[in-house]
Design a protein around this motif. Structure first.
Motif, mmCIF file in Angstrom:
data_model
loop_
_atom_site.group_PDB
_atom_site.id
_atom_site.type_symbol
_atom_site.label_atom_id
_atom_site.label_comp_id
_atom_site.label_asym_id
_atom_site.label_seq_id
_atom_site.Cartn_x
_atom_site.Cartn_y
_atom_site.Cartn_z
ATOM 1 N N THR A 32 36.878 31.451 31.913
ATOM 2 C CA THR A 32 35.546 31.751 32.424
ATOM 3 C C THR A 32 35.416 31.209 33.846
ATOM 4 O O THR A 32 35.974 30.157 34.171
ATOM 5 C CB THR A 32 34.436 31.172 31.508
ATOM 6 O OG1 THR A 32 33.165 31.615 31.991
ATOM 7 C CG2 THR A 32 34.475 29.671 31.449
ATOM 8 N N ASP A 34 32.301 31.360 37.134
ATOM 9 C CA ASP A 34 31.016 31.829 37.628
ATOM 10 C C ASP A 34 30.749 31.090 38.939
ATOM 11 O O ASP A 34 30.221 29.982 38.938
ATOM 12 C CB ASP A 34 29.919 31.534 36.598
ATOM 13 C CG ASP A 34 28.580 32.125 36.989
ATOM 14 O OD1 ASP A 34 28.451 32.713 38.080
ATOM 15 O OD2 ASP A 34 27.634 31.983 36.190
ATOM 16 N N THR A 40 39.626 35.535 42.121
ATOM 17 C CA THR A 40 39.689 34.963 40.782
ATOM 18 C C THR A 40 40.975 35.457 40.143
ATOM 19 O O THR A 40 41.226 36.660 40.126
ATOM 20 C CB THR A 40 38.494 35.407 39.917
ATOM 21 O OG1 THR A 40 37.295 34.967 40.539
ATOM 22 C CG2 THR A 40 38.588 34.847 38.510
ATOM 23 N N ILE A 51 37.886 41.658 28.984
ATOM 24 C CA ILE A 51 37.519 41.030 30.249
ATOM 25 C C ILE A 51 36.169 41.590 30.684
ATOM 26 O O ILE A 51 36.009 42.808 30.800
ATOM 27 C CB ILE A 51 38.577 41.310 31.336
ATOM 28 C CG1 ILE A 51 39.960 40.856 30.880
ATOM 29 C CG2 ILE A 51 38.174 40.670 32.662
ATOM 30 C CD1 ILE A 51 41.105 41.381 31.724
ATOM 31 N N ALA A 53 33.559 41.325 33.802
ATOM 32 C CA ALA A 53 33.493 40.848 35.181
ATOM 33 C C ALA A 53 32.301 41.489 35.890
ATOM 34 O O ALA A 53 32.109 42.702 35.815
ATOM 35 C CB ALA A 53 34.788 41.173 35.914
ATOM 36 N N ASN A 54 31.519 40.640 36.555
ATOM 37 C CA ASN A 54 30.387 41.104 37.360
ATOM 38 C C ASN A 54 30.535 40.559 38.773
ATOM 39 O O ASN A 54 30.804 39.374 38.951
ATOM 40 C CB ASN A 54 29.060 40.615 36.771
ATOM 41 C CG ASN A 54 28.767 41.227 35.431
ATOM 42 O OD1 ASN A 54 29.161 42.349 35.146
ATOM 43 N ND2 ASN A 54 28.072 40.482 34.592
ATOM 44 N N PHE A 146 41.235 39.388 40.609
ATOM 45 C CA PHE A 146 40.092 40.049 41.224
ATOM 46 C C PHE A 146 39.949 39.461 42.609
ATOM 47 O O PHE A 146 40.024 38.241 42.782
ATOM 48 C CB PHE A 146 38.802 39.772 40.445
ATOM 49 C CG PHE A 146 38.754 40.394 39.085
ATOM 50 C CD1 PHE A 146 38.455 41.733 38.927
ATOM 51 C CD2 PHE A 146 39.004 39.631 37.961
ATOM 52 C CE1 PHE A 146 38.392 42.307 37.660
ATOM 53 C CE2 PHE A 146 38.945 40.188 36.692
ATOM 54 C CZ PHE A 146 38.646 41.528 36.542
ATOM 55 N N GLN A 154 31.125 35.959 41.787
ATOM 56 C CA GLN A 154 32.029 36.532 40.792
ATOM 57 C C GLN A 154 31.794 35.822 39.460
ATOM 58 O O GLN A 154 31.866 34.602 39.384
ATOM 59 C CB GLN A 154 33.489 36.353 41.204
ATOM 60 C CG GLN A 154 33.859 37.072 42.464
ATOM 61 C CD GLN A 154 35.353 36.991 42.760
ATOM 62 O OE1 GLN A 154 36.142 36.512 41.959
ATOM 63 N NE2 GLN A 154 35.741 37.466 43.923
ATOM 64 N N LYS A 155 31.510 36.604 38.454
ATOM 65 C CA LYS A 155 31.327 36.063 37.106
ATOM 66 C C LYS A 155 32.330 36.776 36.195
ATOM 67 O O LYS A 155 32.246 37.986 36.007
ATOM 68 C CB LYS A 155 29.901 36.292 36.629
ATOM 69 C CG LYS A 155 29.597 35.670 35.304
ATOM 70 C CD LYS A 155 28.133 35.841 34.945
ATOM 71 C CE LYS A 155 27.839 35.162 33.634
ATOM 72 N NZ LYS A 155 26.419 35.305 33.267
ATOM 73 N N VAL A 156 33.290 36.006 35.657
ATOM 74 C CA VAL A 156 34.362 36.588 34.847
ATOM 75 C C VAL A 156 34.484 35.806 33.543
ATOM 76 O O VAL A 156 34.531 34.575 33.558
ATOM 77 C CB VAL A 156 35.719 36.549 35.605
ATOM 78 C CG1 VAL A 156 36.840 37.116 34.749
ATOM 79 C CG2 VAL A 156 35.613 37.298 36.933
#
Length: 164
Positions: A32, A34, A40, A51, A53-54, A146, A154-156
Motif C-alpha cells: 500500500t 498513499d 511507485t 491492484i 491505483a488512483n 507506476f 498516487q494511491k496504490v
C-alpha cells in the motif's frame, strides 16, 4: 477475458467492470502507498493479484501516467501510457498487435483496477470506461511500476488473491 464482468450502459457508452464478488478472493494486503510521488514500484512472487491505483491529476492535468510490467530481470512485458491531453491509453508490447489504444474521459482522478492471474492481465480504466486484456508468459517474480512526469498524488493498494 479471464474474469467475470458486469456490463452496463451509461449514456451511449458500454462499460465493463469486474464483478464485486471478486473482492472475496483477496487473501492479504501485499502493498500500500498513499503519497505525492513521481513513481511507485513493487515486486510480487504471486501471479494472482488485484491492484487498485488512483492518480489525482490536480494541477498536473497535462502529465501522462505510465504503468509498466516487467519480469524479475527487468525485461519489459508491457507498458501502458495514460495520456490526459489526448484522453487515450496506449498499450505497448512486443509482437503482433503490439500497440493498441483505448479512450477515457479526463476526470479528477485516473482510476485503475488491474487483475493479474497466472498468465493474464486485465486493466480497467475509470470504473470500466475502457479496458485491456493481455496474455504474458513469464516465470518468477513480477515487477510493477507506476510513474508520471510530474509529482502527483498516487494511491496504490495491492492484494494477493486466492489461486483456487
Amino acid at each position: 477475458m479471464t474474469i467475470p464482468r458486469e456490463l452496463r450502459m451509461q449514456g451511449d457508452r458500454l462499460y465493463t467492470y469486474p464483478i464485486a464478488k471478486l473482492k472475496t478472493l483477496r487473501t492479504k494486503l501485499l502493498f500500500t502507498q498513499d503519497k505525492f510521488s513521481k513513481e511507485t514500484s513493487f515486486n510480487s512472487n504471486s501471479h494472482a493479484l488485484e491492484i487498485n491505483a488512483n492518480f489525482s491529476w490536480g494541477d498536473s492535468a497535462d502529465t501522462s501516467v505510465y504503468f509498466k510490467l516487467s519480469d524479475e530481470v527487468k525485461n519489459q512485458i508491457l507498458t501502458i501510457e495514460f495520456n490526459p491531453i489526448k484522453q487515450k491509453a496506449y498499450l505497448l508490447r512486443d509482437g503482433k498487435n503490439g500497440k493498441r489504444q483505448a479512450s477515457f474521459s479526463l476526470k479528477e482522478q485516473l482510476k485503475l483496477k488491474i487483475y493479474v492471474y497466472s498468465s493474464s492481465i486485465e486493466v480497467f480504466i475509470n470504473d470500466g470506461e475502457s479496458s485491456f486484456t493481455e496474455r504474458f508468459y513469464v516465470e518468477g517474480s513480477l515487477n510493477f511500476n507506476f510513474s508520471s512526469d510530474s509529482l502527483m498524488k498516487q494511491k496504490v493498494k495491492v492484494y494477493c488473491l486466492s489461486e483456487n
